[in-house]
Design an enzyme around this catalytic site. Structure first.
Site, PDB file in Angstrom:
ATOM      1  N   SER A 181       6.762  -6.976 -23.902  1.00 56.98           N
ATOM      2  CA  SER A 181       7.855  -6.874 -22.931  1.00 56.98           C
ATOM      3  C   SER A 181       7.939  -8.134 -22.059  1.00 56.98           C
ATOM      4  O   SER A 181       8.078  -9.229 -22.593  1.00 56.98           O
ATOM      5  CB  SER A 181       7.685  -5.602 -22.091  1.00 56.98           C
ATOM      6  OG  SER A 181       8.865  -5.323 -21.371  1.00 56.98           O
ATOM      7  N   ASP A 277      16.013  -2.336 -29.357  1.00 60.08           N
ATOM      8  CA  ASP A 277      14.937  -2.245 -28.367  1.00 60.08           C
ATOM      9  C   ASP A 277      15.336  -1.266 -27.264  1.00 60.08           C
ATOM     10  O   ASP A 277      16.382  -1.426 -26.625  1.00 60.08           O
ATOM     11  CB  ASP A 277      14.677  -3.637 -27.779  1.00 60.08           C
ATOM     12  CG  ASP A 277      13.524  -3.634 -26.797  1.00 60.08           C
ATOM     13  OD1 ASP A 277      12.427  -4.033 -27.186  1.00 60.08           O
ATOM     14  OD2 ASP A 277      13.726  -3.223 -25.636  1.00 60.08           O
ATOM     15  N   HIS A 344       9.995   0.058 -28.023  1.00 61.39           N
ATOM     16  CA  HIS A 344       9.732  -1.075 -27.131  1.00 61.39           C
ATOM     17  C   HIS A 344       8.220  -1.255 -27.059  1.00 61.39           C
ATOM     18  O   HIS A 344       7.510  -0.371 -26.576  1.00 61.39           O
ATOM     19  CB  HIS A 344      10.308  -0.797 -25.742  1.00 61.39           C
ATOM     20  CG  HIS A 344      10.171  -1.948 -24.785  1.00 61.39           C
ATOM     21  ND1 HIS A 344      10.810  -3.147 -24.970  1.00 61.39           N
ATOM     22  CD2 HIS A 344       9.467  -2.066 -23.632  1.00 61.39           C
ATOM     23  CE1 HIS A 344      10.509  -3.966 -23.952  1.00 61.39           C
ATOM     24  NE2 HIS A 344       9.686  -3.324 -23.140  1.00 61.39           N
TER      25      HIS A 344
END
Length: 406
Positions: A181, A277, A344
């Site tokens: 991330s 995502d 994610h």
């Protein structure tokens, strides 16, 4: 009665044994716990978290053939873009090492067993904690006494890497900078800088997991994420710490987007990302500000709840994502694992990194794709067919009580 008491005691012992076995199995699959290390000497350099506390990381030492190899994994956690949002993080683990747990679970790419992490299990594995809110790019000297906020992400980056070099990374044979991330974005933005801090003899590569955030308009037609990133860069004084190959040509706010940076990164780079995502769908495509009536609420929580019209918009977003990757596949040192999952971060969780039913492309799981690419056993550049064709996905389903927002 005596027999009953003995029977109860035996049953208790048996139950404890069973529970202990279950706990051991769970820990083995979910990972194991690693103690925190505070970089105390960073404070004198002003390399501190938002609240002024020292930066921190967790390290599990390598062994055997991996004793001279280093995996540096950067924690994720979004960004703060102004004084208000940074104050909201200041007294949490994302703004203060005082609020971080002493022990952190290592699993997936950080696991210490070959069964769960075949190529990196015996490396020195480091999890760098994230407490600056700028993907380690900020550096503002002045500290407002009213807020006591420190914007020093770039200094933290340097202090942590220097500390690891002193701990043995300066003699590394192999090194991989990775992150998930906002940490995945860090691994892109700092990839060449990481290479430069290591000996020329070290084999260095970078892996970005769910860090390829794209510059896209939201469902209301507003470039919400670009404005947000511009505020991050302004608040943290990040412009001077972004890749010059980008800032010399474009507005610095664009240089937070990998699509304007990745082409010019000289160090081998692997992009692991879901084309849908879940963070990007929730926060770039359909953030709360662009969806005041909550039309996208159920869809964002569970992709199976998306309407046909929403799926058409998401398919368009995927095409925009693939377009933002354009050109990367021309370079053989680049790796691509772009699956069509609603997910994610797929490298830190065991179930998606390497397990019996983990996501695959052409029957190859993520761990094998990354390992083959790192060790030059085989190149890997694969892009999945559109949703819902991939049956190996672990699509995220979010808690209905969660309130998504950047």
């Amino acid at each position: 009665e005596f027999l009953n008491i003995n029977y109860i005691k035996q049953m208790k012992r048996w139950l404890y044994v069973v529970l202990a076995c279950i706990l051991l199995i769970t820990l083995e699959i979910d990972g194991f716990y690693v103690e925190i290390t505070y970089v105390q000497n960073a404070v004198a350099k002003g390399a501190v978290c938002l609240d002024g506390s020292p930066p921190a990381y967790h390290i599990d030492k390598g062994s055997g053939t991996g004793i001279d190899n280093w995996l540096v994994q950067i924690e994720g956690g979004g960004w703060c873009n102004n004084v208000t949002t940074c104050l909201a993080r200041k007294n949490t683990r994302l703004g203060s090492s005082k609020q971080m747990v002493n022990q952190l679970a290592f699993s997936g790419i950080l696991h210490n067993q070959a069964t769960f992490n075949p190529d990196f299990y015996n490396w020195n594995r480091v999890k760098v904690r994230y407490c600056d809110g700028s993907s380690f790019t900020g550096d503002v000297e002045a500290v407002n006494p009213a807020t006591n906020l420190h914007f020093r992400g770039a200094r933290i980056w340097t202090a942590v890497i220097e500390d690891l070099l002193q701990k043995g990374m300066k003699t590394a044979k192999n090194a991989l900078l990775s992150g998930c991330s906002a940490g995945g974005l860090t691994s892109i933005l700092h990839c060449d800088g990481f290479r430069a801090m290591l000996p020329s003899t070290t084999k260095v590569k970078c892996l970005s997991d769910a860090g390829y955030f794209i510059n896209a308009k939201d469902v209301s037609g507003i470039a919400h994420i670009q404005a947000f990133y511009n505020d991050v860069i302004t608040t943290h004084g990040s412009a001077k710490n972004l890749p010059v190959s980008c800032t010399s040509k474009l507005n610095p706010s664009l240089c937070f987007f990998p699509q304007y940076v990745a082409q010019n990164i000289r160090t081998p780079l692997f992009i692991l990302n879901a084309a849908y995502d879940s963070w990007q769908i929730k926060n770039i495509l359909a953030p709360g500000v662009a969806d005041p009536h909550g039309y996208w609420h159920d869809c964002k929580l569970d992709v199976t709840k998306c309407s046909p019209a929403q799926l058409i918009i998401m398919q368009s977003y995927r095409l925009g994502f693939l377009n933002a990757l354009a050109g990367l596949s021309k370079c053989p040192s680049r790796g691509l694992f772009i699956n069509s999952c609603y997910a994610h971060c797929q490298s830190e969780m065991q179930e998606t990194w390497f397990s019996a039913d983990s996501p695959v492309l052409d029957k190859i799981p993520i761990a094998k794709a990354v390992g083959d690419w790192y060790y030059d056993r085989a190149p890997f550049q694969k892009i999945d067919c559109p949703y819902p064709c991939d049956k190996s996905c672990h699509n995220r389903v979010f808690d209905p009580n969660e309130h998504p927002g950047v």
